[in-house]
Scaffold this motif. Structure first.
Motif, PDB file in Angstrom:
ATOM      1  N   ASN A   1       0.823  -1.197   0.000  1.00  0.00           N
ATOM      2  CA  ASN A   1       0.000   0.000   0.000  1.00  0.00           C
ATOM      3  C   ASN A   1       0.868   1.263   0.000  1.00  0.00           C
ATOM      4  O   ASN A   1       1.794   1.395   0.788  1.00  0.00           O
ATOM      5  N   PHE A   2       0.541   2.209  -0.909  1.00  0.00           N
ATOM      6  CA  PHE A   2       1.296   3.457  -1.028  1.00  0.00           C
ATOM      7  C   PHE A   2       1.009   4.444   0.110  1.00  0.00           C
ATOM      8  O   PHE A   2       1.830   5.316   0.388  1.00  0.00           O
ATOM      9  N   TYR A   3      -0.169   4.356   0.728  1.00  0.00           N
ATOM     10  CA  TYR A   3      -0.533   5.297   1.790  1.00  0.00           C
ATOM     11  C   TYR A   3      -1.600   4.649   2.655  1.00  0.00           C
ATOM     12  O   TYR A   3      -2.636   4.229   2.136  1.00  0.00           O
ATOM     13  N   PHE A   4      -1.363   4.589   3.961  1.00  0.00           N
ATOM     14  CA  PHE A   4      -2.279   3.891   4.856  1.00  0.00           C
ATOM     15  C   PHE A   4      -3.457   4.778   5.271  1.00  0.00           C
ATOM     16  O   PHE A   4      -3.273   5.917   5.720  1.00  0.00           O
ATOM     17  N   SER A   5      -4.648   4.219   5.155  1.00  0.00           N
ATOM     18  CA  SER A   5      -5.820   4.775   5.822  1.00  0.00           C
ATOM     19  C   SER A   5      -5.874   4.187   7.234  1.00  0.00           C
ATOM     20  O   SER A   5      -5.037   3.362   7.614  1.00  0.00           O
TER      21      SER A   5
ATOM     22  N   ALA B   1      -2.246  -3.538   8.997  1.00  0.00           N
ATOM     23  CA  ALA B   1      -0.797  -3.694   9.165  1.00  0.00           C
ATOM     24  C   ALA B   1      -0.458  -4.132  10.580  1.00  0.00           C
ATOM     25  O   ALA B   1       0.485  -4.908  10.791  1.00  0.00           O
ATOM     26  N   ASP B   2      -1.221  -3.637  11.556  1.00  0.00           N
ATOM     27  CA  ASP B   2      -1.002  -4.050  12.942  1.00  0.00           C
ATOM     28  C   ASP B   2      -1.192  -5.556  13.110  1.00  0.00           C
ATOM     29  O   ASP B   2      -0.602  -6.171  14.011  1.00  0.00           O
ATOM     30  N   HIS B   3      -2.025  -6.146  12.243  1.00  0.00           N
ATOM     31  CA  HIS B   3      -2.274  -7.586  12.291  1.00  0.00           C
ATOM     32  C   HIS B   3      -1.512  -8.331  11.191  1.00  0.00           C
ATOM     33  O   HIS B   3      -1.875  -9.450  10.814  1.00  0.00           O
ATOM     34  N   ASN B   4      -0.466  -7.673  10.679  1.00  0.00           N
ATOM     35  CA  ASN B   4       0.415  -8.294   9.685  1.00  0.00           C
ATOM     36  C   ASN B   4      -0.335  -8.677   8.398  1.00  0.00           C
ATOM     37  O   ASN B   4      -0.026  -9.691   7.768  1.00  0.00           O
ATOM     38  N   LEU B   5      -1.276  -7.851   7.999  1.00  0.00           N
ATOM     39  CA  LEU B   5      -2.057  -8.125   6.797  1.00  0.00           C
ATOM     40  C   LEU B   5      -1.716  -7.198   5.635  1.00  0.00           C
ATOM     41  O   LEU B   5      -2.185  -7.420   4.517  1.00  0.00           O
TER      42      LEU B   5
ATOM     43  N   PHE C   1       8.206   2.558  15.143  1.00  0.00           N
ATOM     44  CA  PHE C   1       8.212   1.627  14.018  1.00  0.00           C
ATOM     45  C   PHE C   1       6.822   1.414  13.423  1.00  0.00           C
ATOM     46  O   PHE C   1       6.701   0.808  12.354  1.00  0.00           O
ATOM     47  N   ARG C   2       5.781   1.898  14.079  1.00  0.00           N
ATOM     48  CA  ARG C   2       4.416   1.649  13.613  1.00  0.00           C
ATOM     49  C   ARG C   2       4.030   2.641  12.524  1.00  0.00           C
ATOM     50  O   ARG C   2       4.009   3.849  12.739  1.00  0.00           O
ATOM     51  N   GLN C   3       3.709   2.115  11.338  1.00  0.00           N
ATOM     52  CA  GLN C   3       3.283   2.965  10.231  1.00  0.00           C
ATOM     53  C   GLN C   3       1.862   3.443  10.480  1.00  0.00           C
ATOM     54  O   GLN C   3       0.954   2.648  10.700  1.00  0.00           O
ATOM     55  N   ILE C   4       1.653   4.767  10.436  1.00  0.00           N
ATOM     56  CA  ILE C   4       0.348   5.349  10.695  1.00  0.00           C
ATOM     57  C   ILE C   4      -0.356   5.744   9.406  1.00  0.00           C
ATOM     58  O   ILE C   4      -1.534   5.458   9.205  1.00  0.00           O
ATOM     59  N   SER C   5       0.361   6.392   8.515  1.00  0.00           N
ATOM     60  CA  SER C   5      -0.243   6.846   7.257  1.00  0.00           C
ATOM     61  C   SER C   5       0.753   6.643   6.123  1.00  0.00           C
ATOM     62  O   SER C   5       0.910   5.529   5.640  1.00  0.00           O
ATOM     63  N   GLY C   6       1.427   7.705   5.705  1.00  0.00           N
ATOM     64  CA  GLY C   6       2.402   7.571   4.638  1.00  0.00           C
ATOM     65  C   GLY C   6       3.018   8.916   4.318  1.00  0.00           C
ATOM     66  O   GLY C   6       2.616   9.957   4.840  1.00  0.00           O
ATOM     67  N   THR C   7       4.000   8.888   3.437  1.00  0.00           N
ATOM     68  CA  THR C   7       4.625  10.134   2.999  1.00  0.00           C
ATOM     69  C   THR C   7       3.623  10.992   2.252  1.00  0.00           C
ATOM     70  O   THR C   7       3.535  12.201   2.456  1.00  0.00           O
TER      71      THR C   7
END
Length: 451
Positions: free
Chosen positions: A83-87, A94-98, A338-344
């Motif tokens: 995914n290019f940018y997280f909602s 992602a928290d559940h490794n999906l 280390f937790r990705q929240i959204s994106g650049t």
């Protein structure tokens, strides 16, 4: 006799299950971004999980309903979703490794898809119904859709009658002659943004600080959330005149800016008389506003987010939220450790675009503190970024920083002066400790003063 578009449409028409059957193990798939993500195709592909292995799917900012292929396979033996940018939904997945994150600026999405080393792939995009001339509009989800289709070995369109058609701009539609298959989807209702939280006194303070910096004929880029929505309301009640809009996301707060006469786009020096954007997220009323509206200019993100294009308009004002900033003025807007929240996303694109714009300004905004689950208050202004935190906007690019304690222009300032200005934005409870850290980091002068 040449075929009519209707005949060609019927020849290319298949159902979602038939489309999913075309995918083989080892294949690569590109989904349209945001509201362009296919719904029915993804459901049918997920049903084939046990038949497939190592299928790689790429997408951006998924909304409800969740991606079935990702949710069905936490092992990633069958589907690996990128995914290019997280909602908010992507973040939880992602928290559940999906779900995995793929770092990129929104301005370079097309460049990423045009790399010669990319593998062959199938592109599947949700679109508007075909018009009389054989075109399918990408509607509220231009972004990388056309480039994605052009580079694919197989193009499948999923038609949704609820998608608003958006004319004008560039690369905003694809012709039936350029695609391979058509799915008539189940016409799922489009995702609508929930109402933003009621603005707090802190939000009001920050919005007023920014409002004072906006001039007549400014060209606006507003992000998503309570603060941008509130700022839109304040602008509507102001005496500002002849504003323009060039943005990545067209959102709810922008509609009344036009209908109440604040935005005219008259003095834009590029795309004059148009609202330039690359995707739209909002309510059904917002989708109805953009539908067949000649005011709107839907462009790919390689255009809307190109700093060189952005800067062609004078007085660009870019407003974005951030998560944390350190005393060096390094800005993190996309991760907590280390937790990705959204994106650049497009933050740096518009920061740089505003920098090169004549009279341009960019504002990076944050509340000075947050409270954890135990009720303990923490500062978002820190000596150095937490290990693992991603620098979204480098310090050399930061222009204005805003908190409820003030607005600071750090561009052009030395490290010691930046530290002073940034500490003034912090909650008073944390200032003494920040000063001690600044001294330890050798970015504090004895003459520094904190008011």
């Amino acid at each position: 006799m040449s075929k009519t578009y209707t005949q060609e449409y019927q020849e290319k028409l298949i159902n979602a299950s038939q489309a999913a059957q075309m995918i083989n193990s080892g294949d690569y798939i590109l989904y349209g971004g945001m509201l362009g993500r296919p719904i029915d195709f993804d459901v049918e592909l997920a049903k084939r999980k046990e038949e497939l292995h190592d299928v790689y799917i790429y997408m951006s900012t998924t909304l409800l309903p969740p991606v079935r292929t990702a949710a069905s396979d936490p092992s990633h033996e069958h589907f690996t979703c990128n995914n290019f940018y997280f909602s908010a939904i992507d973040r939880r997945m992602a928290d559940h490794n999906l779900m995995y994150y793929l770092p990129s600026h929104l301005s370079e999405a097309q460049t990423m898809l045009e790399r010669p080393e990319n593998p062959n792939y199938t592109c599947v995009v949700q679109v508007c119904p075909m018009d009389n001339e054989g075109f399918f509009s990408f509607g509220p989800a231009n972004v990388y859709s056309y480039t994605g289709c052009l580079g694919a070995d197989r193009v499948i369109l999923e038609v949704n009658e609820n998608m608003p058609r958006v004319p004008g701009g560039s690369e905003d539609a694809i012709h039936i002659s350029q695609i391979d298959y058509i799915i008539e989807g189940s016409n799922s209702p489009l995702f609508e943004l929930p109402p933003t939280a009621e603005p707090s006194d802190i939000d009001m303070t920050m919005a007023k600080l920014i409002l004072n910096e906006i001039e007549d004929r400014a060209c606006l880029q507003l992000g998503i959330g309570t603060l941008p929505d509130l700022l839109g309301e304040l602008i509507c009640d102001s005496d500002l005149k002849d504003l323009g809009i060039h943005t990545e996301m067209f959102c709810n707060s922008m509609v009344p800016l036009f209908t109440k006469g604040l935005v005219t786009n008259r003095y834009k020096t590029f795309d004059r008389n148009k609202i330039g954007f690359t995707f739209c997220l909002g309510t059904r009323e917002t989708y109805d506003f953009i539908e067949d509206n000649p005011l709107m200019a839907s462009h790919p993100s390689s255009y809307s987010n190109d700093p060189r294009i952005i800067s062609l308009n004078d007085k660009v004002v870019s407003i974005n939220n951030i998560l944390t900033v350190d005393l060096f003025s390094q800005v993190c807007s996309e991760s907590i450790g280390f937790r990705q929240i959204s994106g650049t996303g497009g933050q740096l694109d518009f920061v740089e675009g505003a920098r090169y714009s004549k009279g341009g300004k960019s504002f990076l905004c944050l509340t000075s503190t947050y409270t954890d689950k135990e009720g303990k208050m923490h500062s978002r202004i820190v000596p150095t970024l937490e290990p693992g935190s991603i620098v979204t906007t480098p310090r050399a690019s930061v222009d204005y920083l805003v908190s409820e304690y003030g607005l600071a222009k750090v561009k052009g300032e030395a490290t010691w002066k930046r530290a002073e200005l940034i500490i003034e934005l912090a909650h008073p409870q944390f200032r003494d400790e920040l000063i001690k850290e600044a001294e330890r980091m050798r970015i504090w002068r004895r003459s520094n003063k904190i008011e």
